[in-house]
Design a protein around this motif. Sequence first.
Motif, PDB file in Angstrom:
ATOM      1  N   GLY A 133       4.528 -19.983  15.013  1.00 32.65           N
ATOM      2  CA  GLY A 133       5.934 -20.359  15.049  1.00 32.65           C
ATOM      3  C   GLY A 133       6.189 -21.757  14.489  1.00 32.65           C
ATOM      4  O   GLY A 133       7.312 -22.094  14.135  1.00 32.65           O
ATOM      5  N   GLY A 134       5.147 -22.578  14.391  1.00 30.20           N
ATOM      6  CA  GLY A 134       5.321 -23.931  13.860  1.00 30.20           C
ATOM      7  C   GLY A 134       4.085 -24.756  14.148  1.00 30.20           C
ATOM      8  O   GLY A 134       3.075 -24.242  14.667  1.00 30.20           O
ATOM      9  N   GLY A 135       4.163 -26.033  13.813  1.00 35.59           N
ATOM     10  CA  GLY A 135       3.017 -26.918  13.963  1.00 35.59           C
ATOM     11  C   GLY A 135       2.633 -27.161  15.416  1.00 35.59           C
ATOM     12  O   GLY A 135       1.457 -27.363  15.730  1.00 35.59           O
ATOM     13  N   THR A 136       3.622 -27.141  16.302  1.00 35.92           N
ATOM     14  CA  THR A 136       3.326 -27.425  17.702  1.00 35.92           C
ATOM     15  C   THR A 136       2.439 -26.337  18.299  1.00 35.92           C
ATOM     16  O   THR A 136       1.414 -26.619  18.934  1.00 35.92           O
ATOM     17  CB  THR A 136       4.644 -27.530  18.501  1.00 35.92           C
ATOM     18  OG1 THR A 136       5.428 -28.559  17.901  1.00 35.92           O
ATOM     19  CG2 THR A 136       4.399 -27.857  19.950  1.00 35.92           C
ATOM     20  N   VAL A 137       2.808 -25.076  18.077  1.00 34.71           N
ATOM     21  CA  VAL A 137       2.001 -23.966  18.592  1.00 34.71           C
ATOM     22  C   VAL A 137       0.649 -23.935  17.884  1.00 34.71           C
ATOM     23  O   VAL A 137      -0.387 -23.661  18.497  1.00 34.71           O
ATOM     24  CB  VAL A 137       2.734 -22.619  18.410  1.00 34.71           C
ATOM     25  CG1 VAL A 137       1.841 -21.466  18.835  1.00 34.71           C
ATOM     26  CG2 VAL A 137       4.027 -22.618  19.197  1.00 34.71           C
TER      27      VAL A 137
ATOM     28  N   THR B 124       1.385 -38.776   8.712  1.00 32.19           N
ATOM     29  CA  THR B 124       2.061 -38.891  10.013  1.00 32.19           C
ATOM     30  C   THR B 124       3.549 -38.598   9.835  1.00 32.19           C
ATOM     31  O   THR B 124       4.126 -38.810   8.766  1.00 32.19           O
ATOM     32  CB  THR B 124       1.892 -40.300  10.623  1.00 32.19           C
ATOM     33  OG1 THR B 124       2.405 -41.268   9.698  1.00 32.19           O
ATOM     34  CG2 THR B 124       0.421 -40.602  10.920  1.00 32.19           C
ATOM     35  N   THR B 125       4.138 -38.129  10.926  1.00 32.79           N
ATOM     36  CA  THR B 125       5.540 -37.746  10.887  1.00 32.79           C
ATOM     37  C   THR B 125       6.434 -38.970  10.678  1.00 32.79           C
ATOM     38  O   THR B 125       7.466 -38.882  10.030  1.00 32.79           O
ATOM     39  CB  THR B 125       5.901 -37.042  12.210  1.00 32.79           C
ATOM     40  OG1 THR B 125       4.843 -36.129  12.503  1.00 32.79           O
ATOM     41  CG2 THR B 125       7.195 -36.291  12.112  1.00 32.79           C
ATOM     42  N   GLY B 126       6.013 -40.121  11.186  1.00 33.59           N
ATOM     43  CA  GLY B 126       6.836 -41.322  11.062  1.00 33.59           C
ATOM     44  C   GLY B 126       6.742 -41.959   9.686  1.00 33.59           C
ATOM     45  O   GLY B 126       7.728 -42.050   8.953  1.00 33.59           O
TER      46      GLY B 126
HETATM   47  C1  PLP Z   1       6.166 -31.581  12.292  1.00 25.86           C
HETATM   48  C2  PLP Z   1       4.848 -31.988  12.822  1.00 25.86           C
HETATM   49  C3  PLP Z   1       4.294 -31.397  13.962  1.00 25.86           C
HETATM   50  C4  PLP Z   1       5.057 -30.402  14.799  1.00 25.86           C
HETATM   51  O1  PLP Z   1       5.303 -29.241  14.084  1.00 25.86           O
HETATM   52  P1  PLP Z   1       6.562 -28.297  14.372  1.00 25.86           P
HETATM   53  O2  PLP Z   1       6.476 -27.344  13.244  1.00 25.86           O
HETATM   54  O3  PLP Z   1       7.777 -29.164  14.347  1.00 25.86           O
HETATM   55  O4  PLP Z   1       6.354 -27.649  15.687  1.00 25.86           O
HETATM   56  C5  PLP Z   1       3.034 -31.771  14.346  1.00 25.86           C
HETATM   57  N1  PLP Z   1       2.348 -32.706  13.662  1.00 25.86           N
HETATM   58  C6  PLP Z   1       2.849 -33.303  12.561  1.00 25.86           C
HETATM   59  C7  PLP Z   1       2.043 -34.329  11.829  1.00 25.86           C
HETATM   60  C8  PLP Z   1       4.121 -32.976  12.117  1.00 25.86           C
HETATM   61  O5  PLP Z   1       4.646 -33.598  11.039  1.00 25.86           O
END
Ligand code: PLP
Length: 471
Positions: free
Chosen positions: A137-141, A214-216
């Motif tokens: 479903g996404g990166g978190t899962v 990284t996300t930031g």
């Molecule tokens: C976006 C992100 C996630 C989380 O992923 P989702 O798809 O939003 O659940 C985890 N790690 C990094 C580095 C991300 O950029």
Amino acid sequence: MSGPTPDARALLGRLWDALDGWEATFTPVAPHPALGVDPARLDAAVDAFVARLTGPTTPATPEAARGSYPFFHPAYAGQMLKPPHPVAVAAYATALRLNTNNHALDGGPPTSQMEKEVVADLAAMLGLPGALGHLTGGGTVANLEALLVAREETGGRTVLASADAHYTHARMCGVLGVPFETVAADARGRMDLDALEARLAAGGVGTVVLTAGTTGLGAVDPIHEAIPLARAHGARVHVDAAYGGFFRLLAGDGAASPDGFPAGAFRAIADADSVVLDPHKHGLQPYGCGAVFFADPAVGRHYAHDSPYTYFTSDDLHLGEISLECSRPGAAAAALWLTLQVLPLRADDGLGPILRAGMSAARDLAARLDASERFAVVTPPETDIVVYAPVAESVRAVDAASARIFDAGMSDAADPLFLSLYRLAADRLPLPGLARDADAARVLRSVLMKPQHEPFVPHLAARLDALASAG
Ligand SMILES: *Cc1c(COP(=O)(O)O)cnc(C)c1O
């Protein structure tokens, strides 16, 4: 090999016509009256729906006043948000009409096969051919699954990630009941290797999480240097490449790398035990498309479960047998499959030039901001994210100026600009001699992940300059 951008509406028409033809091969069934709706009610509801999405509405909150932010437009230079590619939209909406479920082969044989193919292609891109993997479903899962397998493989020993890693890791370690600790990040937002080595030497570490983008800040941990340290201490390595994983396409031998692009770190993803990648970020896909990969397919045993409902149609491995989630959208696999047929995973074709355009936009914006007197760039962009602080006298003043520019950009109806904010510790602000009247300040952040940002950067820089000088 390129051509015009396909029109999603035309493509969808062609695909739906094909489904009409397929449905017509079955005995006709009349629509059941119970599924009918009152036309007047539909009309009113559709008007309300459109008004909510596009505004202006009578807003419950000021943010809702405009309707959606224009994620499609290069003036949206804020968060990691952009519409999917038109081919992905059409493919998703077509497979959606069938609504296949990639849990088990009985839920959707064609889309399950597409999932296996795209997973193999993505694994090869990451340098992990033959890896066990699936969409999520996404990166978190996906990270949750990688950390679950890590827990089982390491006897629940401590997980380390950099202080700049995604919050997912701490949260999911909590869910899994595994100890989690952070390792300091350096001034450029990458894991500090001395701190990592010291913590590894102290013992008890089972898994090191490294972030490729990284996300930031879009910073890339020194994966090629951290992996040998982790191995020397018997730790497992998980790479969170949710944001940055697709950039590995540009890290091939001989590929010309943009300035400051950490090709060696991306190449070393191949040595990880597990990797997470989000096709719904740089893979041009709609939300609901993450992916996890395991270098050693034998870890599939940690997913072992028995289902009394499914897995009867074939002796082949069903995707649900190696995935934590049960139902998953076949449409996500279908959309990614069709997208990758026409935009392949290559440095010089398909995805590669799209990623390059965003990186070049980020370098151009950073250079323009560095040359201006009104902004200081926090760190030279490694991927396609630029974080920058308005020049001011004190930490508080930086914070206030960022918030003012953020609001003013968004509320300029004639020439709006959409940015995002990022909170940074005072000692990481790129402004020497700043009065320390607070511990942290908000700064401005632009994720330049659409290729349309590339030609837009001169205007973006000029708008930022105008907004800053209006203060
Ligand atoms: C976006 C992100 C996630 C989380 O992923 P989702 O798809 O939003 O659940 C985890 N790690 C990094 C580095 C991300 O950029």
